[in-house]
Design an enzyme around this catalytic site. Structure first.
Site, PDB file in Angstrom:
ATOM      1  N   HIS A 138       1.912  18.014  -3.346  1.00  0.00           N
ATOM      2  CA  HIS A 138       2.678  16.975  -3.094  1.00  0.00           C
ATOM      3  C   HIS A 138       2.252  15.880  -4.240  1.00  0.00           C
ATOM      4  O   HIS A 138       1.185  15.485  -4.360  1.00  0.00           O
ATOM      5  CB  HIS A 138       2.193  16.168  -1.964  1.00  0.00           C
ATOM      6  CG  HIS A 138       3.064  14.853  -1.707  1.00  0.00           C
ATOM      7  ND1 HIS A 138       3.915  14.686  -1.334  1.00  0.00           N
ATOM      8  CD2 HIS A 138       2.344  13.653  -1.402  1.00  0.00           C
ATOM      9  CE1 HIS A 138       4.614  13.608  -1.126  1.00  0.00           C
ATOM     10  NE2 HIS A 138       3.507  12.817  -1.391  1.00  0.00           N
ATOM     11  N   LYS A 159       2.973   6.535  -7.052  1.00  0.00           N
ATOM     12  CA  LYS A 159       3.239   7.824  -7.618  1.00  0.00           C
ATOM     13  C   LYS A 159       4.614   7.736  -8.341  1.00  0.00           C
ATOM     14  O   LYS A 159       4.564   7.756  -9.775  1.00  0.00           O
ATOM     15  CB  LYS A 159       2.965   9.146  -7.003  1.00  0.00           C
ATOM     16  CG  LYS A 159       1.812   9.125  -6.334  1.00  0.00           C
ATOM     17  CD  LYS A 159       1.439  10.643  -5.652  1.00  0.00           C
ATOM     18  CE  LYS A 159       2.398  10.724  -4.557  1.00  0.00           C
ATOM     19  NZ  LYS A 159       2.150   9.806  -3.327  1.00  0.00           N
ATOM     20  N   ASP A 177       7.733  14.370  -5.925  1.00  0.00           N
ATOM     21  CA  ASP A 177       7.464  14.613  -4.409  1.00  0.00           C
ATOM     22  C   ASP A 177       6.932  15.764  -4.169  1.00  0.00           C
ATOM     23  O   ASP A 177       5.862  16.061  -3.677  1.00  0.00           O
ATOM     24  CB  ASP A 177       8.695  14.354  -3.992  1.00  0.00           C
ATOM     25  CG  ASP A 177       8.603  14.337  -2.262  1.00  0.00           C
ATOM     26  OD1 ASP A 177       7.561  13.539  -1.896  1.00  0.00           O
ATOM     27  OD2 ASP A 177       9.181  15.032  -1.579  1.00  0.00           O
ATOM     28  N   ARG A 243     -17.468   4.558 -14.492  1.00  0.00           N
ATOM     29  CA  ARG A 243     -17.220   3.661 -15.729  1.00  0.00           C
ATOM     30  C   ARG A 243     -17.473   4.231 -16.888  1.00  0.00           C
ATOM     31  O   ARG A 243     -16.875   3.565 -18.027  1.00  0.00           O
ATOM     32  CB  ARG A 243     -17.721   2.175 -15.387  1.00  0.00           C
ATOM     33  CG  ARG A 243     -17.532   1.650 -14.001  1.00  0.00           C
ATOM     34  CD  ARG A 243     -18.212   0.452 -13.880  1.00  0.00           C
ATOM     35  NE  ARG A 243     -18.028  -0.597 -14.901  1.00  0.00           N
ATOM     36  CZ  ARG A 243     -18.518  -1.917 -15.014  1.00  0.00           C
ATOM     37  NH1 ARG A 243     -19.565  -2.396 -14.221  1.00  0.00           N
ATOM     38  NH2 ARG A 243     -18.085  -2.674 -16.043  1.00  0.00           N
TER      39      ARG A 243
END
Length: 316
Positions: A138, A159, A177, A243
Protein backbone atom coordinates in the site's frame (compact mmCIF):
# COMPACT_ATOMS: atom_id res chain seq x y z
CA UNK A 1 3.96 -15.52 -8.23
CA UNK A 2 1.99 -13.79 -10.98
CA UNK A 3 -0.46 -15.58 -13.26
CA UNK A 4 0.16 -15.71 -16.98
CA UNK A 5 -1.70 -17.33 -19.86
CA UNK A 6 -0.83 -18.02 -23.48
CA UNK A 7 -3.25 -15.27 -24.48
CA UNK A 8 -1.19 -12.78 -22.45
CA UNK A 9 2.01 -13.45 -24.39
CA UNK A 10 0.07 -13.56 -27.65
CA UNK A 11 -1.23 -10.04 -27.00
CA UNK A 12 2.08 -8.79 -25.56
CA UNK A 13 4.16 -9.73 -28.61
CA UNK A 14 1.49 -9.60 -31.34
CA UNK A 15 1.76 -13.32 -32.08
CA UNK A 16 -0.39 -15.00 -34.72
CA UNK A 17 -2.48 -17.96 -33.56
CA UNK A 18 -2.40 -20.62 -36.28
CA UNK A 19 -3.70 -23.71 -34.43
CA UNK A 20 -5.01 -24.93 -31.09
CA UNK A 21 -7.41 -22.01 -30.65
CA UNK A 22 -9.19 -23.62 -27.71
CA UNK A 23 -5.99 -23.65 -25.63
CA UNK A 24 -5.10 -19.95 -25.48
CA UNK A 25 -6.17 -19.81 -21.82
CA UNK A 26 -3.54 -22.36 -20.78
CA UNK A 27 -1.40 -21.17 -17.90
CA UNK A 28 2.36 -20.62 -18.18
CA UNK A 29 4.17 -21.46 -14.95
CA UNK A 30 7.81 -21.61 -16.07
CA UNK A 31 10.01 -18.72 -17.18
CA UNK A 32 12.43 -21.05 -18.97
CA UNK A 33 11.95 -21.74 -22.68
CA UNK A 34 12.66 -25.03 -24.47
CA UNK A 35 13.93 -25.56 -28.00
CA UNK A 36 12.92 -29.20 -28.62
CA UNK A 37 15.66 -30.26 -31.01
CA UNK A 38 16.69 -33.37 -29.03
CA UNK A 39 13.07 -34.44 -28.65
CA UNK A 40 12.53 -34.16 -32.40
CA UNK A 41 15.54 -36.45 -32.77
CA UNK A 42 13.76 -38.99 -30.54
CA UNK A 43 15.29 -38.32 -27.09
CA UNK A 44 12.47 -37.64 -24.63
CA UNK A 45 14.05 -38.72 -21.33
CA UNK A 46 14.27 -35.16 -20.00
CA UNK A 47 11.60 -33.44 -22.06
CA UNK A 48 10.60 -30.19 -20.22
CA UNK A 49 6.97 -30.38 -21.31
CA UNK A 50 5.86 -27.62 -18.91
CA UNK A 51 7.87 -24.97 -20.79
CA UNK A 52 6.91 -22.91 -23.84
CA UNK A 53 8.38 -24.72 -26.87
CA UNK A 54 10.18 -22.42 -29.32
CA UNK A 55 10.77 -23.78 -32.82
CA UNK A 56 13.31 -22.13 -35.12
CA UNK A 57 14.66 -22.85 -38.58
CA UNK A 58 17.01 -25.55 -37.30
CA UNK A 59 14.15 -27.54 -35.83
CA UNK A 60 11.98 -26.94 -38.88
CA UNK A 61 14.67 -28.08 -41.32
CA UNK A 62 15.34 -31.20 -39.23
CA UNK A 63 11.64 -32.12 -39.16
CA UNK A 64 11.55 -31.96 -42.95
CA UNK A 65 14.21 -34.71 -43.11
CA UNK A 66 12.06 -37.14 -41.13
CA UNK A 67 9.62 -39.59 -42.70
CA UNK A 68 6.01 -38.45 -42.33
CA UNK A 69 5.07 -41.21 -39.86
CA UNK A 70 8.13 -40.58 -37.65
CA UNK A 71 7.55 -36.83 -37.75
CA UNK A 72 3.95 -37.24 -36.64
CA UNK A 73 4.85 -39.62 -33.79
CA UNK A 74 7.47 -37.27 -32.38
CA UNK A 75 5.27 -34.21 -32.69
CA UNK A 76 2.50 -36.14 -30.96
CA UNK A 77 4.81 -36.79 -28.01
CA UNK A 78 5.71 -33.10 -27.96
CA UNK A 79 2.03 -32.15 -27.67
CA UNK A 80 1.84 -33.01 -23.98
CA UNK A 81 -1.04 -32.08 -21.68
CA UNK A 82 1.44 -29.91 -19.76
CA UNK A 83 2.79 -28.03 -22.78
CA UNK A 84 1.57 -24.40 -22.68
CA UNK A 85 2.22 -23.55 -26.34
CA UNK A 86 4.44 -23.85 -29.40
CA UNK A 87 5.90 -20.70 -30.96
CA UNK A 88 7.37 -20.80 -34.46
CA UNK A 89 9.94 -18.10 -35.27
CA UNK A 90 10.95 -16.34 -38.51
CA UNK A 91 7.29 -16.32 -39.67
CA UNK A 92 7.73 -19.90 -40.86
CA UNK A 93 4.80 -22.13 -41.74
CA UNK A 94 4.48 -24.80 -39.06
CA UNK A 95 4.40 -28.50 -39.90
CA UNK A 96 0.94 -29.61 -41.03
CA UNK A 97 1.08 -32.49 -38.56
CA UNK A 98 1.74 -30.10 -35.67
CA UNK A 99 -1.30 -27.99 -36.53
CA UNK A 100 -3.51 -31.09 -36.73
CA UNK A 101 -2.27 -32.45 -33.39
CA UNK A 102 -2.52 -29.03 -31.75
CA UNK A 103 -6.18 -28.75 -32.79
CA UNK A 104 -6.87 -32.25 -31.49
CA UNK A 105 -5.20 -31.64 -28.10
CA UNK A 106 -5.95 -27.91 -27.77
CA UNK A 107 -2.29 -26.90 -27.58
CA UNK A 108 -1.85 -23.41 -29.09
CA UNK A 109 0.59 -22.94 -31.96
CA UNK A 110 1.71 -19.34 -32.42
CA UNK A 111 3.89 -17.63 -34.98
CA UNK A 112 6.21 -14.63 -34.79
CA UNK A 113 8.26 -12.79 -37.41
CA UNK A 114 11.13 -12.29 -34.94
CA UNK A 115 14.33 -14.30 -35.27
CA UNK A 116 14.60 -17.25 -32.91
CA UNK A 117 17.40 -15.95 -30.67
CA UNK A 118 15.98 -12.44 -30.56
CA UNK A 119 12.52 -13.61 -29.62
CA UNK A 120 13.90 -16.09 -27.07
CA UNK A 121 15.57 -13.25 -25.16
CA UNK A 122 12.52 -11.02 -25.32
CA UNK A 123 10.14 -13.75 -24.16
CA UNK A 124 12.46 -14.94 -21.37
CA UNK A 125 12.79 -11.42 -19.96
CA UNK A 126 9.04 -10.98 -20.06
CA UNK A 127 8.31 -14.35 -18.41
CA UNK A 128 10.91 -13.76 -15.68
CA UNK A 129 9.30 -10.43 -14.84
CA UNK A 130 5.71 -11.70 -14.91
CA UNK A 131 6.32 -14.96 -13.05
CA UNK A 132 8.67 -13.58 -10.40
CA UNK A 133 7.63 -13.70 -6.71
CA UNK A 134 5.21 -10.84 -6.12
CA UNK A 135 3.77 -8.89 -3.23
CA UNK A 136 1.44 -5.90 -3.03
CA UNK A 137 2.36 -2.83 -0.99
CA UNK A 138 0.00 0.00 0.00
CA UNK A 139 1.69 3.15 -1.18
CA UNK A 140 2.72 5.23 -4.19
CA UNK A 141 5.61 4.53 -6.57
CA UNK A 142 7.15 7.52 -8.37
CA UNK A 143 10.16 7.82 -10.68
CA UNK A 144 12.15 10.75 -9.23
CA UNK A 145 15.34 11.67 -11.12
CA UNK A 146 15.59 8.05 -12.30
CA UNK A 147 15.21 6.64 -8.77
CA UNK A 148 12.16 4.50 -8.04
CA UNK A 149 10.80 5.97 -4.79
CA UNK A 150 8.18 3.98 -2.89
CA UNK A 151 6.16 6.39 -0.71
CA UNK A 152 4.42 4.66 2.19
CA UNK A 153 2.59 5.81 5.30
CA UNK A 154 -0.74 5.74 7.09
CA UNK A 155 -4.04 6.57 5.43
CA UNK A 156 -4.50 10.31 4.92
CA UNK A 157 -0.86 11.23 5.57
CA UNK A 158 -0.55 12.78 2.09
CA UNK A 159 1.08 10.14 -0.13
CA UNK A 160 -1.03 10.83 -3.23
CA UNK A 161 -0.86 14.61 -2.77
CA UNK A 162 2.93 14.39 -2.55
CA UNK A 163 2.99 12.28 -5.72
CA UNK A 164 0.82 14.87 -7.48
CA UNK A 165 3.26 17.63 -6.55
CA UNK A 166 6.18 15.53 -7.82
CA UNK A 167 4.40 14.88 -11.13
CA UNK A 168 3.79 18.63 -11.54
CA UNK A 169 7.55 19.07 -11.11
CA UNK A 170 8.19 16.72 -14.06
CA UNK A 171 8.59 13.35 -12.35
CA UNK A 172 6.60 10.25 -13.33
CA UNK A 173 3.89 8.20 -11.65
CA UNK A 174 4.16 4.42 -11.72
CA UNK A 175 1.45 3.33 -9.27
CA UNK A 176 -0.88 4.81 -6.69
CA UNK A 177 -2.57 3.17 -3.70
CA UNK A 178 -1.58 -0.40 -4.63
CA UNK A 179 1.94 -1.19 -5.87
CA UNK A 180 2.67 -4.66 -7.25
CA UNK A 181 6.33 -5.46 -6.57
CA UNK A 182 8.10 -8.38 -8.23
CA UNK A 183 11.54 -9.72 -7.34
CA UNK A 184 13.03 -10.50 -10.74
CA UNK A 185 16.47 -11.35 -9.34
CA UNK A 186 18.51 -10.96 -6.17
CA UNK A 187 17.91 -7.50 -4.66
CA UNK A 188 16.14 -6.33 -7.82
CA UNK A 189 12.53 -5.25 -7.21
CA UNK A 190 10.32 -4.03 -10.05
CA UNK A 191 7.16 -2.11 -9.19
CA UNK A 192 4.08 -1.85 -11.40
CA UNK A 193 0.48 -0.78 -11.08
CA UNK A 194 -2.51 -3.15 -11.18
CA UNK A 195 -4.25 -2.90 -14.56
CA UNK A 196 -7.37 -1.44 -12.96
CA UNK A 197 -5.45 1.48 -11.41
CA UNK A 198 -2.92 2.11 -14.19
CA UNK A 199 -2.16 5.85 -14.60
CA UNK A 200 -4.78 6.69 -11.97
CA UNK A 201 -4.29 8.84 -8.86
CA UNK A 202 -6.75 9.34 -6.01
CA UNK A 203 -6.94 12.78 -4.43
CA UNK A 204 -9.29 13.16 -1.47
CA UNK A 205 -11.91 15.82 -2.20
CA UNK A 206 -11.47 15.47 -5.97
CA UNK A 207 -11.62 11.73 -6.61
CA UNK A 208 -9.90 9.58 -9.21
CA UNK A 209 -7.91 11.44 -11.87
CA UNK A 210 -6.13 10.10 -14.96
CA UNK A 211 -2.58 11.45 -14.88
CA UNK A 212 -1.86 10.55 -18.50
CA UNK A 213 -4.91 12.52 -19.69
CA UNK A 214 -4.09 15.55 -17.54
CA UNK A 215 -0.29 15.71 -17.85
CA UNK A 216 0.52 13.62 -20.93
CA UNK A 217 2.48 10.43 -21.56
CA UNK A 218 5.66 11.87 -20.03
CA UNK A 219 3.96 11.95 -16.60
CA UNK A 220 3.53 8.18 -16.28
CA UNK A 221 5.67 5.06 -16.46
CA UNK A 222 4.60 1.42 -16.66
CA UNK A 223 7.23 0.00 -14.31
CA UNK A 224 10.27 1.04 -12.30
CA UNK A 225 12.93 -0.57 -10.16
CA UNK A 226 12.26 0.22 -6.50
CA UNK A 227 15.43 1.64 -4.93
CA UNK A 228 14.28 3.86 -2.08
CA UNK A 229 11.39 3.72 0.39
CA UNK A 230 10.17 6.92 2.06
CA UNK A 231 7.80 6.39 4.96
CA UNK A 232 5.66 9.44 5.78
CA UNK A 233 4.44 9.77 9.36
CA UNK A 234 2.74 12.48 11.39
CA UNK A 235 5.30 14.50 13.38
CA UNK A 236 5.73 13.18 16.93
CA UNK A 237 7.37 15.66 19.31
CA UNK A 238 8.48 12.82 21.60
CA UNK A 239 10.16 10.79 18.86
CA UNK A 240 13.84 11.12 17.96
CA UNK A 241 14.42 11.60 14.24
CA UNK A 242 17.75 11.02 12.53
CA UNK A 243 19.31 14.41 11.79
CA UNK A 244 22.63 13.32 10.30
CA UNK A 245 21.78 10.29 8.19
CA UNK A 246 24.86 8.32 9.24
CA UNK A 247 23.04 5.06 9.91
CA UNK A 248 21.26 3.75 6.81
CA UNK A 249 17.99 2.01 7.64
CA UNK A 250 16.81 -0.91 5.50
CA UNK A 251 13.42 -2.43 4.78
CA UNK A 252 12.92 -5.96 3.47
CA UNK A 253 10.48 -6.64 0.65
CA UNK A 254 10.24 -10.29 -0.39
CA UNK A 255 13.90 -11.39 -0.09
CA UNK A 256 15.42 -8.03 -1.04
CA UNK A 257 16.49 -5.06 1.06
CA UNK A 258 16.21 -1.41 0.05
CA UNK A 259 17.08 1.85 1.80
CA UNK A 260 14.29 3.31 3.96
CA UNK A 261 13.85 6.88 5.20
CA UNK A 262 11.34 8.06 7.81
CA UNK A 263 10.11 11.56 7.02
CA UNK A 264 7.91 13.35 9.60
CA UNK A 265 5.01 15.35 8.18
CA UNK A 266 3.74 18.58 9.67
CA UNK A 267 2.41 21.91 8.31
CA UNK A 268 5.05 23.96 6.52
CA UNK A 269 7.19 21.04 5.34
CA UNK A 270 7.42 20.62 1.58
CA UNK A 271 7.47 16.82 1.36
CA UNK A 272 7.81 16.76 -2.44
CA UNK A 273 11.03 18.78 -2.28
CA UNK A 274 12.33 16.59 0.56
CA UNK A 275 11.73 13.47 -1.57
CA UNK A 276 13.50 15.09 -4.53
CA UNK A 277 16.53 15.79 -2.34
CA UNK A 278 16.38 12.26 -0.91
CA UNK A 279 16.46 10.81 -4.44
CA UNK A 280 19.41 13.02 -5.44
CA UNK A 281 21.24 12.15 -2.22
CA UNK A 282 20.64 8.44 -2.89
CA UNK A 283 22.23 8.80 -6.33
CA UNK A 284 25.21 10.66 -4.87
CA UNK A 285 25.76 7.89 -2.31
CA UNK A 286 25.72 5.28 -5.07
CA UNK A 287 28.38 7.35 -6.84
CA UNK A 288 30.54 7.29 -3.73
CA UNK A 289 29.82 10.66 -2.09
CA UNK A 290 28.17 10.54 1.34
CA UNK A 291 27.46 13.94 2.91
CA UNK A 292 27.01 12.43 6.39
CA UNK A 293 30.42 10.74 6.21
CA UNK A 294 32.00 13.96 4.94
CA UNK A 295 30.46 15.90 7.85
CA UNK A 296 31.75 13.28 10.31
CA UNK A 297 35.26 13.62 8.89
CA UNK A 298 35.14 17.40 9.18
CA UNK A 299 33.83 17.14 12.74
CA UNK A 300 36.60 14.72 13.74
CA UNK A 301 39.17 17.00 12.15
CA UNK A 302 37.81 20.05 14.01
CA UNK A 303 37.84 18.15 17.33
CA UNK A 304 41.42 17.03 16.72
CA UNK A 305 42.53 20.58 15.87
CA UNK A 306 40.84 21.99 18.98
CA UNK A 307 42.48 19.29 21.11
CA UNK A 308 45.90 20.29 19.76
CA UNK A 309 45.21 23.98 20.51
CA UNK A 310 44.14 23.17 24.08
CA UNK A 311 47.20 20.99 24.56
CA UNK A 312 49.46 23.78 23.30
CA UNK A 313 47.79 26.29 25.61
CA UNK A 314 48.20 23.97 28.59
CA UNK A 315 51.89 23.48 27.84
CA UNK A 316 52.40 27.26 27.76
Amino acid sequence: MGELTVEDIMNRFGLELIAGHEGIHRHINMSDISRPGLEMAGYFDYYPSERVQLIGRKEMSFLETLPSITRRKRLERLCSEDTPAFIIAHGEEGPRELSQLADEKNVPVLRTDYKTTQFSGMLTNYLVGQLAPMTTVHGVLVDVYGVGVLITGGSGVGKSETALELIKKGHRLVADDSVEIRQVSENVLIGTSPKLLKHMLEIRGIGIIDMMTLFGASAVKDDKRVLLAVDLEIWDEDKHYDRLGIDEEKIEILDSQITRLSVPVRPGRNIAVIIEVAAMDYRMKRLGFNAADEFTKRLDQAIAENAEILKAEESD
